[in-house]
Design a protein around this motif. Structure first.
Motif, PDB file in Angstrom:
ATOM      1  N   ASP A   1       0.590 -14.485  -2.045  1.00 25.11           N
ATOM      2  CA  ASP A   1      -0.067 -13.514  -1.583  1.00 25.11           C
ATOM      3  C   ASP A   1      -0.245 -14.313  -0.597  1.00 25.11           C
ATOM      4  N   TYR A   2      -1.411 -13.603  -0.018  1.00 21.61           N
ATOM      5  CA  TYR A   2      -2.124 -13.866   1.421  1.00 21.61           C
ATOM      6  C   TYR A   2      -2.536 -15.244   1.315  1.00 21.61           C
ATOM      7  N   ALA A   3      -2.919 -16.546   0.783  1.00 20.56           N
ATOM      8  CA  ALA A   3      -3.681 -18.144   0.987  1.00 20.56           C
ATOM      9  C   ALA A   3      -2.272 -18.509   0.557  1.00 20.56           C
TER      10      ALA A   3
ATOM     11  N   GLY B   1       1.135  -1.245   0.112  1.00 22.97           N
ATOM     12  CA  GLY B   1       0.032  -0.161  -0.171  1.00 22.97           C
ATOM     13  C   GLY B   1       0.710   1.667  -0.088  1.00 22.97           C
ATOM     14  N   SER B   2       0.332   2.252   0.756  1.00 22.52           N
ATOM     15  CA  SER B   2       0.981   3.851   0.394  1.00 22.52           C
ATOM     16  C   SER B   2       2.298   3.872   1.021  1.00 22.52           C
ATOM     17  N   LEU B   3       2.172   2.614   2.457  1.00 26.46           N
ATOM     18  CA  LEU B   3       3.552   3.113   3.364  1.00 26.46           C
ATOM     19  C   LEU B   3       4.942   2.592   2.611  1.00 26.46           C
TER      20      LEU B   3
ATOM     21  N   VAL C   1       4.565  -9.709  -0.861  1.00 27.34           N
ATOM     22  CA  VAL C   1       2.559 -10.881  -0.471  1.00 27.34           C
ATOM     23  C   VAL C   1       2.377  -9.702  -0.734  1.00 27.34           C
ATOM     24  N   SER C   2       1.172 -10.046  -1.670  1.00 27.30           N
ATOM     25  CA  SER C   2       0.203  -9.425  -2.155  1.00 27.30           C
ATOM     26  C   SER C   2      -1.234  -9.301  -2.581  1.00 27.30           C
ATOM     27  N   GLY C   3      -2.535  -9.121  -1.539  1.00 23.75           N
ATOM     28  CA  GLY C   3      -3.473  -9.818  -2.835  1.00 23.75           C
ATOM     29  C   GLY C   3      -3.390  -9.328  -4.025  1.00 23.75           C
ATOM     30  N   HIS C   4      -2.841  -8.817  -4.484  1.00 16.95           N
ATOM     31  CA  HIS C   4      -3.158  -7.814  -5.942  1.00 16.95           C
ATOM     32  C   HIS C   4      -1.913  -8.364  -6.940  1.00 16.95           C
ATOM     33  N   PRO C   5      -1.938  -9.449  -7.389  1.00 20.63           N
ATOM     34  CA  PRO C   5      -0.569  -9.957  -8.503  1.00 20.63           C
ATOM     35  C   PRO C   5      -0.592  -8.792  -9.687  1.00 20.63           C
ATOM     36  N   ASP C   6      -0.538  -8.237 -10.532  1.00 25.67           N
ATOM     37  CA  ASP C   6      -0.198  -7.414 -11.133  1.00 25.67           C
ATOM     38  C   ASP C   6       0.538  -6.574 -10.677  1.00 25.67           C
ATOM     39  N   LYS C   7       0.154  -5.663  -9.412  1.00 18.06           N
ATOM     40  CA  LYS C   7       0.805  -4.809  -8.668  1.00 18.06           C
ATOM     41  C   LYS C   7       1.991  -5.568  -8.292  1.00 18.06           C
ATOM     42  N   ALA C   8       2.211  -6.832  -7.368  1.00 18.78           N
ATOM     43  CA  ALA C   8       3.140  -7.888  -7.232  1.00 18.78           C
ATOM     44  C   ALA C   8       4.173  -7.554  -8.305  1.00 18.78           C
TER      45      ALA C   8
ATOM     46  N   TYR D   1       8.375   2.253  14.939  1.00 17.97           N
ATOM     47  CA  TYR D   1       7.784   3.096  15.829  1.00 17.97           C
ATOM     48  C   TYR D   1       9.270   3.803  14.817  1.00 17.97           C
ATOM     49  N   ARG D   2       9.449   4.458  13.804  1.00 17.80           N
ATOM     50  CA  ARG D   2       9.956   4.855  13.219  1.00 17.80           C
ATOM     51  C   ARG D   2      10.785   5.522  13.666  1.00 17.80           C
ATOM     52  N   LEU D   3      10.252   7.305  15.228  1.00 12.23           N
ATOM     53  CA  LEU D   3      10.938   8.243  15.448  1.00 12.23           C
ATOM     54  C   LEU D   3      12.244   7.568  16.397  1.00 12.23           C
TER      55      LEU D   3
ATOM     56  N   GLN E   1     -11.813   4.320   3.695  1.00 12.57           N
ATOM     57  CA  GLN E   1     -11.225   3.778   3.405  1.00 12.57           C
ATOM     58  C   GLN E   1     -10.866   3.027   5.079  1.00 12.57           C
ATOM     59  N   TRP E   2     -10.338   1.959   5.174  1.00 12.76           N
ATOM     60  CA  TRP E   2      -9.915   1.312   6.311  1.00 12.76           C
ATOM     61  C   TRP E   2      -9.980   1.620   7.570  1.00 12.76           C
ATOM     62  N   ARG E   3      -9.421   2.369   7.636  1.00 17.53           N
ATOM     63  CA  ARG E   3      -8.870   3.535   8.537  1.00 17.53           C
ATOM     64  C   ARG E   3      -9.723   3.860   9.252  1.00 17.53           C
TER      65      ARG E   3
HETATM   66  P1  NDP Z   1      -2.782   1.495   2.697  1.00 19.99           P
HETATM   67  O1  NDP Z   1      -3.488   1.656   2.745  1.00 19.99           O
HETATM   68  O2  NDP Z   1      -2.406   2.129   2.008  1.00 19.99           O
HETATM   69  O3  NDP Z   1      -1.778  -0.149   2.495  1.00 19.99           O
HETATM   70  C1  NDP Z   1      -2.446  -1.357   2.981  1.00 19.99           C
HETATM   71  C2  NDP Z   1      -2.289  -2.339   2.509  1.00 19.99           C
HETATM   72  O4  NDP Z   1      -2.288  -3.468   2.928  1.00 19.99           O
HETATM   73  C3  NDP Z   1      -3.044  -2.597   0.756  1.00 19.99           C
HETATM   74  O5  NDP Z   1      -2.332  -1.689  -0.057  1.00 19.99           O
HETATM   75  C4  NDP Z   1      -2.990  -3.478   1.051  1.00 19.99           C
HETATM   76  O6  NDP Z   1      -2.004  -4.388   0.232  1.00 19.99           O
HETATM   77  C5  NDP Z   1      -2.842  -4.573   1.912  1.00 19.99           C
HETATM   78  N1  NDP Z   1      -4.424  -5.320   2.327  1.00 19.99           N
HETATM   79  C6  NDP Z   1      -4.824  -6.390   2.276  1.00 19.99           C
HETATM   80  N2  NDP Z   1      -6.027  -6.169   2.998  1.00 19.99           N
HETATM   81  C7  NDP Z   1      -6.678  -5.420   3.312  1.00 19.99           C
HETATM   82  C8  NDP Z   1      -7.955  -4.346   3.260  1.00 19.99           C
HETATM   83  N3  NDP Z   1      -8.867  -5.597   3.456  1.00 19.99           N
HETATM   84  N4  NDP Z   1      -7.764  -3.268   3.395  1.00 19.99           N
HETATM   85  C9  NDP Z   1      -6.793  -2.968   3.202  1.00 19.99           C
HETATM   86  N5  NDP Z   1      -5.882  -2.902   2.527  1.00 19.99           N
HETATM   87  C10 NDP Z   1      -5.024  -4.753   2.378  1.00 19.99           C
HETATM   88  O7  NDP Z   1      -1.812   1.604   4.302  1.00 19.99           O
HETATM   89  P2  NDP Z   1      -0.659   2.253   5.037  1.00 19.99           P
HETATM   90  O8  NDP Z   1       0.203   2.030   3.724  1.00 19.99           O
HETATM   91  O9  NDP Z   1      -0.997   3.519   5.032  1.00 19.99           O
HETATM   92  O10 NDP Z   1      -0.434   1.173   6.376  1.00 19.99           O
HETATM   93  C11 NDP Z   1      -0.124   0.562   6.174  1.00 19.99           C
HETATM   94  C12 NDP Z   1       0.370   0.138   7.661  1.00 19.99           C
HETATM   95  O11 NDP Z   1       1.357   1.164   7.875  1.00 19.99           O
HETATM   96  C13 NDP Z   1      -0.826   1.080   9.048  1.00 19.99           C
HETATM   97  O12 NDP Z   1      -0.831  -0.466  10.079  1.00 19.99           O
HETATM   98  C14 NDP Z   1      -0.523   1.902   9.290  1.00 19.99           C
HETATM   99  O13 NDP Z   1      -0.303   1.940  11.475  1.00 19.99           O
HETATM  100  C15 NDP Z   1       0.838   1.794   9.126  1.00 19.99           C
HETATM  101  N6  NDP Z   1       1.717   2.929   9.265  1.00 19.99           N
HETATM  102  C16 NDP Z   1       2.851   3.850  10.018  1.00 19.99           C
HETATM  103  C17 NDP Z   1       3.414   4.638   9.168  1.00 19.99           C
HETATM  104  C18 NDP Z   1       4.504   4.997  10.065  1.00 19.99           C
HETATM  105  O14 NDP Z   1       5.002   5.783   9.817  1.00 19.99           O
HETATM  106  N7  NDP Z   1       5.253   3.818  10.084  1.00 19.99           N
HETATM  107  C19 NDP Z   1       2.592   5.221   8.155  1.00 19.99           C
HETATM  108  C20 NDP Z   1       1.950   5.079   7.517  1.00 19.99           C
HETATM  109  C21 NDP Z   1       1.029   3.752   7.845  1.00 19.99           C
HETATM  110  P3  NDP Z   1      -2.514  -5.517  -1.180  1.00 19.99           P
HETATM  111  O15 NDP Z   1      -3.209  -4.662  -2.511  1.00 19.99           O
HETATM  112  O16 NDP Z   1      -1.040  -5.536  -1.445  1.00 19.99           O
HETATM  113  O17 NDP Z   1      -2.424  -6.570  -0.940  1.00 19.99           O
END
Ligand code: NDP
Length: 373
Positions: free
Chosen positions: A97-99, A50-52, A74-81, A167-169, A206-208
């Motif tokens: 993948d997750y399986a 994902g984004s991080l 490790v990803s649920g999206h093979p094309d992206k991986a 804990y990057r800080l 979003q999941w957050r």
């Molecule tokens: P994103 O939503 O951008 O990425 C999460 C990734 O998890 C998705 O891209 C996906 O990857 C995978 N995934 C698997 N199942 C799910 C689902 N049900 N819903 C959504 N995503 C799923 O999140 P972030 O990268 O922003 O955050 C990920 C973790 O990192 C969190 O725990 C967050 O707290 C932490 N974080 C820490 C930061 C720091 O500064 N230390 C900053 C930002 C986040 P795929 O498509 O490859 O399967």
């Protein structure tokens, strides 16, 4: 060159930032960094692209880490991986993948699994990675309950593998300097801490903002930085907490997902911390008021541009410390611990401490009373 800059550069030799982080909270020792096998780079597999992972971790592993490299995806999206594999020169055989993730146990290219998934998935993938014989670096928050933290710690212990929390800080020079100024009482004993961390959250889908995936709201996601700062500046564990949760947008923030949280921590040495966490507005400052002056980081938690300063007779002066890539420093520090068989300075037990306090923060807000820790 200022004293603090000179000290920092001295400690930065090798992986000094990690060594300096050692006394931050855990008290674990931090000898000068060396690799057990010179030239050996540990292979990291990222779980969750994902984004991080994409904006910070993969580029750091590809270009800036000295002791580790990107070796698996490790990803649920093979094309992206597959696309990432091309970009970062990861062999296709190291895509999972997750399986089929558990098959990673048979892959000697992978030494460490870095869990970068939504919060409620951290425990499952940490435990599966440990059972597959891999060390684990798990993003913050460690999990969504203390029980999960216990299970993660137990799984890694049973497998004889290390568990570190992202804990990057703990590897960022200005935040480390805040902890040192407090610990060494450079301006006298710290009496009041103010720590604020927040951002304005966007997309309501979003999941957050989904409790099943996030385990909570702003507190678990961003307020955890304010909690961490309060603890590493105070240099001890809080004895009680009182808190209030505020929701101004009940459509966006469903039950169990906080929008903003104010919490107050009491420390045994007498210091008090007022902390704010928010998904409604930008908050980005850790401040300490001591008997003889104050010091702060502001901004406190950006990936770049963190600035520290302290009061003085001629007015405030900057810490003047060099910038580092937080994620490269964090991953190199963990690799260094693994290669040299030393315990990480940010173990699962540290993540568990925050999880326990965050549970008490929510409990205090719900009951409207102070909770003893
Ligand atoms: P994103 O939503 O951008 O990425 C999460 C990734 O998890 C998705 O891209 C996906 O990857 C995978 N995934 C698997 N199942 C799910 C689902 N049900 N819903 C959504 N995503 C799923 O999140 P972030 O990268 O922003 O955050 C990920 C973790 O990192 C969190 O725990 C967050 O707290 C932490 N974080 C820490 C930061 C720091 O500064 N230390 C900053 C930002 C986040 P795929 O498509 O490859 O399967």
């Amino acid at each position: 060159m200022g004293d603090s800059r000179r000290r920092f550069l001295k400690e930065l030799s090798g992986l000094g930032a990690a060594a300096w982080a050692a006394p931050l909270l855990s008290g674990a020792g931090g000898a000068a960094a060396q690799t057990a096998e010179p030239g050996k780079k540990l292979g990291f597999a990222l779980v969750g692209l994902g984004s991080l992972s994409g904006n910070q971790i993969a580029p750091a592993l590809f270009q800036r880490t000295k002791l580790c490299r990107l070796a698996g995806l490790v990803s649920g999206h093979p094309d992206k991986a597959r696309e990432w594999a091309k970009r970062y020169a990861v062999p296709e055989k190291n895509i999972y993948d997750y399986a089929n993730f558990d098959q990673i146990r048979d892959n000697p290219d992978i030494d460490v699994v870095y869990v970068v998934l939504p919060n409620s998935m951290h425990a499952e993938y940490t435990i599966r990675a440990a059972r597959a014989g891999k060390h684990v670096l798990c993003e913050k928050p460690m999990a969504v309950s203390v029980k999960e933290c216990d299970e993660m710690i137990a799984a890694c212990k049973a497998a004889g593998r290390q568990l570190a929390i992202g804990y990057r800080l703990h590897f960022e020079p200005n935040n480390l300097e805040m902890a040192r100024l407090a610990r060494e009482r450079v301006l006298g004993a710290v009496k009041v801490i103010e720590a604020s961390a927040g951002f304005r959250i966007g997309d309501p889908a979003q999941w957050r903002l989904n409790k099943a995936l996030s385990g909570g709201g702003s507190l678990l996601d961003i307020g955890i930085y304010a909690l961490q700062a309060a603890r590493y500046i105070a240099g001890e564990e809080p004895t009680s907490v009182s808190a209030q949760v505020s929701i101004t947008d009940p459509v966006k923030f469903k039950p169990g997902v906080d929008e903003s949280v104010l919490f107050r921590l009491q420390f045994p040495g007498g210091a008090v911390a007022n902390c704010s966490s928010s998904y409604a507005t930008g908050l980005n400052r850790f401040w300490a008021g001591a008997e003889g002056g104050w010091f702060e980081v502001n901004p406190a938690l950006n990936y770049t541009g963190i600035k520290g300063r302290l009061s003085g007779p001629q007015g405030p002066r900057d810490f003047g410390l060099p910038a580092v890539d937080h994620f490269a420093a964090e991953m190199d520090a963990f690799s260094d611990c693994i290669l040299n068989e030393r315990p990480t300075t940010v173990p699962g037990e540290e993540g568990r401490r925050d999880q326990r306090i965050m549970a008490a923060i929510y409990e205090s807000a719900e009951k409207g009373s102070t909770i003893a820790l």
